[in-house]
Design a protein around this motif. Structure first.
Motif, PDB file in Angstrom:
ATOM      1  N   ASP A 733     -13.244  24.187  -8.944  1.00 46.63           N
ATOM      2  CA  ASP A 733     -14.472  23.431  -9.154  1.00 46.63           C
ATOM      3  C   ASP A 733     -14.414  22.699 -10.491  1.00 46.63           C
ATOM      4  O   ASP A 733     -13.554  22.977 -11.331  1.00 46.63           O
ATOM      5  N   TYR A 754     -18.579  24.421 -16.891  1.00 49.94           N
ATOM      6  CA  TYR A 754     -18.144  24.336 -15.508  1.00 49.94           C
ATOM      7  C   TYR A 754     -19.345  24.233 -14.573  1.00 49.94           C
ATOM      8  O   TYR A 754     -20.466  24.608 -14.906  1.00 49.94           O
ATOM      9  N   GLY A 755     -19.072  23.695 -13.399  1.00 46.62           N
ATOM     10  CA  GLY A 755     -20.115  23.533 -12.388  1.00 46.62           C
ATOM     11  C   GLY A 755     -19.719  24.205 -11.102  1.00 46.62           C
ATOM     12  O   GLY A 755     -18.556  24.514 -10.857  1.00 46.62           O
ATOM     13  N   SER A 756     -20.692  24.413 -10.252  1.00 46.85           N
ATOM     14  CA  SER A 756     -20.428  25.061  -8.969  1.00 46.85           C
ATOM     15  C   SER A 756     -19.850  24.054  -7.989  1.00 46.85           C
ATOM     16  O   SER A 756     -20.046  22.852  -8.109  1.00 46.85           O
ATOM     17  N   SER A 850     -15.389  31.566 -13.860  1.00 45.47           N
ATOM     18  CA  SER A 850     -16.316  31.609 -12.722  1.00 45.47           C
ATOM     19  C   SER A 850     -15.553  31.944 -11.462  1.00 45.47           C
ATOM     20  O   SER A 850     -14.506  31.379 -11.195  1.00 45.47           O
ATOM     21  N   SER A 855     -22.724  27.834 -12.451  1.00 43.25           N
ATOM     22  CA  SER A 855     -22.555  26.763 -13.433  1.00 43.25           C
ATOM     23  C   SER A 855     -23.014  27.270 -14.784  1.00 43.25           C
ATOM     24  O   SER A 855     -24.115  27.807 -14.906  1.00 43.25           O
TER      25      SER A 855
END
Length: 867
Positions: A733, A754-756, A850, A855
């Protein structure tokens, strides 16, 4: 392109320019043998006999590269290697250079994804369901034709498991409005999806190659069609049906299939599959041997279709070669020289260039070449590609800088200079320079007329090819357009197309159409245009008047320079800002093969301006042993020299480098700890030199960190630098690395944002500048500041070629120091479960904050392997 091919084939027949002519079709072959390359055309099919392959009745075992980009490339940039890459067709030069490089490494098979996988984008073979784009075949056809000429075989996947730029199985589901849930499982069960896939396969396999006149399904060059790349969800019914479908279309070619890792039972069960393909990241001899034994016990041929090139070693590959169940192994992945200078770059951590950018990569290249020799029983061939081509001699603040396009198979280069038409003198030193040294600065340039040439060398230092010489005066620079792309042109007609030959490309309009090729060159002083044609070309040449948009036609004699070769020379130009070459619609029986020009450029009138070292600050203490040096830019500087020493007179230097173009320098090894260092930096141009204010400056490093310091994030100049050192895992991601406030001591920390996304994890991969020795340490220590309570951090490293990981859960958001014992690390589920932890050579560290699609951010500092 077919019209242009036939037209030029007719024009050049008998001229000697295009080597070989398929007279029945009027189509020129793509190229004659490159310098030093044997004619080894692949004219016979590789066959399967039980669990082994044969060629001409003899065992056929092979090594080779994955070159996924030859049909459609995601790495096409401009003449500047730092330009952001885009998706486009690769140049004919890149394809030829890559294949010749593979040959020079002893390869006999190449796995070429985008010769087969090309769906879902405007440039693809099938941009949308049932609509096919014949332009996409040009690079695919050329790859097959060049492989044929070189005696290489191809394994061609037909679709991809993933949503990559070149397309894959999800395209068929999207086109049909089918659900992509459950990882696109309907691709394997829905009859419409199967029919759409088979329509694509039929179109591809029954295509007639425009360069060879041979249908793909009848060409021995294509050894095997692979049902897809890493198709993890194949059902037994899907494999059998589609393998049988391919076999009916191409009865003399082999069918391969496989999944991402391990061995697929559906593949072993199919009577129509010849080859089972497994992939390894990292490779392990025991796992490969176990998979190979399982495949051959089921009566199939075994192939290690991908293994990461950084893991290539004599120890590993000797064991693989000794296992007779292994028919072949292909490394990931080989990239060629770029069109103007340097190499094509790629950031997945597995890029390999020949002969190697680093000492470690050179060892990988040697191990792979020896592996190829062991499998084939033949010595590594002495093969070289195009001679080096000087593409520019620029003036950098009055200092000559030479750029050249490299030679496949060359081990290094020698730059030579002739002043005022005197003898040639080597000016690049006794150690050969590399393609990574381009553009190359002549730190001893002289302000008079100088000519340069570049010689390609083999491993013995012998000259294998020499470039055409190019000349500049004190205020001139020279540029050469090899016409591999349109980046140097200011405008060109859409009718212009390229036909590849042994000497580059032929550029001309389609039959019956006019065309123009324009260059905007302020201060143009001369130009040389090379043509090809059976008869004397009659181009229309126009020059743009300086400061206006008016063009004036000029007349100059086109003279013969060989059979079918012609040249037009323009000299003594003044008040000119551009050059235009035009083809009339009728009688345009010629092609352009090269354009070169000189123009006037500004040169300095004084030495470089004043500047200062900015980091570390003069007199600073507690400086990281990994710290880089930075200084402000000196006006009109061409390059800098730097000396670092523990002595105030800069004697016995630790570091002494010249030709630095950037205003920063990072040492390849740490500075000595708890030591006062003296640094002198000097700016140079064509007039003189200027030393940094207060040079030499001093700074004092920190006391030694117990154990081994991995990174304290204090040596990166900015966010871009740390992001380049910690690139995102391309399969995860979105995640971005940047600099944050110091976590421990002074300087900076690493912040991961970071993001989902659909992959459910995000991470960065850091390849260590040099392998580290962690033996004698007991754990990995780091400062962390979680973004939320319960945040997970998965820490992964590569030690002696094996992967190890440990996931920790951070209970709250309090900043803290954590230490993870090495005894807590274990191989990831997809890696070799029997690997032994050997900390004598650690090459990579990865951080995954993650694993649940969340996120947030996390800050990390002061990573070390600690006692």
């Amino acid at each position: 392109m077919t019209h242009l091919l036939r037209r030029l084939g007719t024009l050049l027949a008998g001229s000697g320019l295009v080597a070989g002519l398929v007279l029945g079709l009027g189509v020129p072959t793509p190229a004659s043998a490159a310098p030093g390359a044997p004619r080894a055309a692949a004219s016979r099919f590789v066959t399967r006999v039980g669990t082994a392959l044969q060629l001409d009745g003899k065992p056929f075992r092979f090594s080779g590269p994955n070159m996924y980009w030859t049909g459609l490339d995601e790495n096409v940039g401009g003449i500047d290697p730092s330009a952001k890459p885009t998706v486009d067709y690769p140049s004919f030069f890149r394809i030829r250079d890559g294949l010749v490089t593979a040959k020079a490494m002893g390869s006999t098979v190449v796995r070429a994804h985008t010769v087969g996988i090309s769906t879902g984008s405007p440039l693809s073979l099938e941009p949308s369901l049932g609509r096919f784009n014949p332009k996409a075949f040009a690079t695919m056809d050329y790859t097959v034709a060049e492989a044929h000429r070189l005696g290489l075989r191809l394994i061609v996947p037909l679709t991809d498991n993933y949503r990559y730029y070149h397309g894959g199985r999800f395209d068929f589901l999207t086109w049909l409005g089918l659900s992509t849930a459950n990882d696109g499982a309907l691709f394997y069960t829905d009859p419409d999806a199967r029919a759409a896939y088979q329509q694509y396969v039929r179109t591809l396999l029954t295509h007639v190659n425009i360069y060879t006149g041979v249908r793909y399904d009848q060409d021995p060059t294509i050894m095997a069609w692979e049902l897809g790349n890493e198709l993890n969800g194949m059902t037994a019914d899907w494999v059998q049906d589609n393998a049988t479908f391919v076999k009916r279309l191409a009865p003399h070619q082999l069918v391969a299939a496989g999944r991402q890792s391990g061995v697929d039972p559906a593949v072993l069960a199919s009577s129509a599959v010849d080859i089972s393909d497994s992939h390894y990241y990292p490779p392990n001899a025991a796992t490969i041997s176990a998979d190979a034994a399982r495949v051959t016990a089921a009566g199939k041929v075994y192939l290690a279709g991908e293994y990461g090139s950084p893991s290539a070693s004599t120890d590993l590959l000797d064991q693989v070669a000794a296992d007779r169940h292994v028919s072949g192994a292909l490394f990931w992945s080989l990239f060629p020289h770029a069109d103007h200078y340097g190499y094509v770059q790629h950031d997945d951590g597995f890029t390999l260039h020949y002969p190697g950018d680093t000492t470690a990569m050179r060892a990988e290249v040697d191990a792979i070449a020896e592996f190829a020799h062991q499998l084939s029983g033949s010595p590594t061939p002495r093969v070289f590609g195009d001679p080096p081509l000087i593409t520019a001699i620029s003036k950098n603040a009055g200092v000559n800088t030479v750029s050249w396009r490299g030679t496949a198979g060359a081990d290094g280069y020698r730059v030579q200079r002739s002043v005022l038409d005197g003898g040639w003198k080597t000016v690049s030193g006794s150690t050969p320079v590399t393609d990574d040294d381009t553009p190359w600065i002549d730190v001893h340039s002289v302000a008079v007329r100088s000519s340069y040439r570049v010689q390609a060398l083999d491993r013995n230092g012998s000259v294998v090819a020499t470039s055409t010489a190019r000349t500049v005066t004190a205020r001139q620079r020279v540029s050469v357009d090899p016409l591999a792309d349109w980046y140097l042109t200011s405008a060109h007609s859409s009718s212009l197309q390229r036909v590849p030959t042994a000497h580059g490309v032929l550029v001309a309009p389609q039959a019956g159409r006019s065309g123009q090729l324009s260059y905007h060159v302020p201060g143009l002083t001369s130009a040389v245009i090379d043509f090809a044609g059976a008869h004397r070309p009659r181009p229309v040449i126009a020059l743009e008047q300086a400061g206006t948009s008016r063009w004036h036609q000029v007349y100059s004699q086109v003279r013969s320079v060989g059979s079918g070769r012609w040249r037009l020379t323009l000299t003594g130009l003044r008040g000119v800002d551009g050059l235009r070459i035009s083809w009339p619609a009728s009688g345009a029986s010629f092609a352009v093969t090269s354009v070169a020009w000189t123009d006037v450029t500004e040169v300095p009138t004084a030495a470089p301006g004043s500047f200062a070292v900015t980091a570390p600050a003069p007199g600073q203490t507690g400086v990281s042993t990994l710290a880089g040096l930075q200084w402000s830019s000196a006006g009109q500087a061409a390059f800098y020299t730097l000396t670092a020493s523990t002595h105030s007179d800069l004697s016995d230097p630790l570091v002494s480098v010249d030709g630095l173009r950037a205003t920063a320098y990072r040492p390849s090894t740490p500075w000595p700890a708890d030591t006062t260092l003296y640094v002198g930096v000097t700016a140079h141009n064509g007039v003189g030199t200027t030393a940094a204010t207060g040079s030499p400056i001093t700074f004092h490093t920190r006391p030694a960190t117990p154990g081994v310091l991995v990174d304290d994030f204090d040596s990166y100049a900015d966010d871009a630098a740390v992001a380049a050192a910690y690139p995102a895992n391309s399969g995860g991601d979105p995640i971005t690395a940047s600099l944050g406030p110091a976590g421990e001591d002074v300087g900076h920390s690493l912040v991961l944002s970071y993001g989902s996304g659909s992959n459910g994890y995000a991470g960065v991969i850091h390849t260590l500048p040099a392998a580290q020795h962690w033996s004698g340490t007991s754990g990995l220590r780091m400062w962390v500041k979680p973004g939320f309570a319960g945040q997970q951090l998965n820490v992964q490293f590569v030690a002696s070629g094996s992967y190890w990981e440990k996931s920790v859960t951070l209970s709250d958001t309090t900043a803290r120091v954590i230490t993870i014992p090495f005894s807590a690390f274990a191989p990831p589920p997809w890696a070799d479960p029997n690997a032994k932890l050997d900390l004598s050579s650690v090459t990579q560290l990865s951080l995954y904050p993650s694993e649940s699609g969340s996120s947030d951010t996390i800050a990390i500092d002061s990573i070390s392997a600690t006692p």
